[in-house]
Scaffold this motif. Structure first.
Motif, PDB file in Angstrom:
ATOM      1  N   GLY A  15      30.040  12.592  26.703  1.00 28.93           N
ATOM      2  CA  GLY A  15      31.405  13.007  27.039  1.00 28.93           C
ATOM      3  C   GLY A  15      32.130  11.898  27.789  1.00 28.93           C
ATOM      4  N   ASP A  16      32.979  12.322  28.721  1.00 32.11           N
ATOM      5  CA  ASP A  16      33.822  11.345  29.413  1.00 32.11           C
ATOM      6  C   ASP A  16      33.271  11.077  30.817  1.00 32.11           C
ATOM      7  N   LEU A  17      32.238  10.260  30.883  1.00 29.80           N
ATOM      8  CA  LEU A  17      31.628   9.952  32.185  1.00 29.80           C
ATOM      9  C   LEU A  17      32.524   8.998  32.963  1.00 29.80           C
ATOM     10  N   LYS A  18      32.693   9.333  34.280  1.00 29.82           N
ATOM     11  CA  LYS A  18      33.594   8.490  35.079  1.00 29.82           C
ATOM     12  C   LYS A  18      32.829   7.474  35.928  1.00 29.82           C
ATOM     13  N   SER A  19      31.615   7.812  36.345  1.00 31.98           N
ATOM     14  CA  SER A  19      30.903   6.922  37.267  1.00 31.98           C
ATOM     15  C   SER A  19      29.396   7.119  37.168  1.00 31.98           C
ATOM     16  N   THR A  20      28.669   6.176  37.766  1.00 27.86           N
ATOM     17  CA  THR A  20      27.208   6.305  37.783  1.00 27.86           C
ATOM     18  C   THR A  20      26.796   7.505  38.635  1.00 27.86           C
TER      19      THR A  20
END
Ligand SMILES: [Zn+2]
Length: 312
Positions: A250-255
């Motif tokens: 999906g739309d991962l924003k950060s680690t």
């Protein structure tokens, strides 16, 4: 009288001349014969020399062929040994699965799976797995691989073989992955894409795949799911979804987001973890993810057809 004597002299001279010329002719013949014999011997020597050189070449080729054949035998033995050992690993993994399911052990199993590759990042994923001596499973697709998506300078085609050479399981995620392009319009359409990817993998690795993952997961097949499953079964395929993930599809924003998603999803004794080997964030958390699983008593293994996780 004098006239007769002169006649005799003339005859004598004639005989002498004839004698001398025949000796000359004979000498000429003898010498010219000798010369042609010498020439012939020279030619013969040349022939023998050529023959010797070629015989040496031939011997060298035969010797190096024998060496090569020995190496091919050794290689075949190694390939055979690798296959036998791999089957032994799977057999033991099956036993461990049974012990886990019957509560006879505190060990657990995690099957790391990477979807939608190979990608130009896949090499880096392989490196991390090599560093940890971990074997995983790659659900590959074939479309767009000659230019490796957004890196037109890289070809992903060679990566198929690298995955197999490193001992991972290579599996089938259909050729097109075309969820919005008719993949699930019919059972036949789905199976065509499975077969197409099977041929591509076979061509590049020699391996015939027997595990499929539905693009988007099996529920995406909707009303066709059961008929596709039947058709997969008819073609010797098992299939698997997943039970854990870091959300990189999906739309991962950060680690941090990926890490939390991942850790929160780990809660079963046998986990099938979904990652995507096109994702930079997953690549950056992969070492910690492996360590986290190992520290929590998970044995990391590649998927195999007989595993309880594979639906058949
Ligand atoms: Zn996918």
């Amino acid at each position: 009288m004098a006239k007769h004597k002169r006649k005799n002299n003339f005859g004598f001279i004639l005989i002498i001349i004839l004698l001398i010329s025949s000796i000359g002719v004979m000498t000429f013949f003898i010498f010219s014969n000798k010369k042609s014999l010498e020439n012939e011997q020279k030619l013969n020597k040349k022939l023998i020399n050529k023959l010797n050189i070629k015989t040496n070449d031939y011997n060298e080729i035969i010797n190096s062929n024998n060496e090569l054949n020995k190496k091919i035998d050794e290689l075949n033995n190694t390939v055979h040994k690798t296959e036998v050992t791999k089957q032994e690993v799977f057999k033991l993994a099956s036993e461990l699965e049974q012990k886990i399911l019957s509560g006879q052990t505190t060990y657990k199993i995690a099957y790391l799976t990477f979807d939608d590759g190979p990608y130009y990042l896949t090499d880096k994923y392989l490196e991390v797995l090599r560093n940890y001596n971990v074997k995983a499973t790659f659900f590959t697709i074939g479309s767009g691989k000659s230019k490796c998506y957004d890196n037109p300078n890289a070809s992903c085609m060679e990566t198929y073989k690298k995955i197999v050479d490193d001992g991972h399981t290579i599996a089938n995620h259909t050729y097109s992955h075309g969820i919005f392009y008719g993949l699930y319009s019919s059972t036949n359409s789905f199976m065509t894409q499975v077969k197409k990817q099977e041929e591509l993998i076979k061509e590049h690795t020699g391996v015939t795949t027997n595990i499929v993952r539905f693009p988007g997961g099996s529920s995406t097949a909707g009303r066709l799911k059961s008929s596709i499953i039947q058709e997969l079964r008819n073609n010797g395929y098992g299939w698997v979804d997943w039970s854990a993930q870091d959300g990189d599809g999906g739309d991962l924003k950060s680690t941090t987001q990926a890490w939390n998603y991942f850790v929160n999803s780990i809660n079963q004794d046998i986990e099938v973890v979904l990652f995507h080997d096109y994702n930079n964030i997953t690549l950056s958390i992969l070492p910690q993810a492996i360590e986290y699983l190992q520290n929590n008593n998970y044995i990391l293994l590649p998927l195999f057809y007989e595993s309880v996780t594979i639906n058949k």
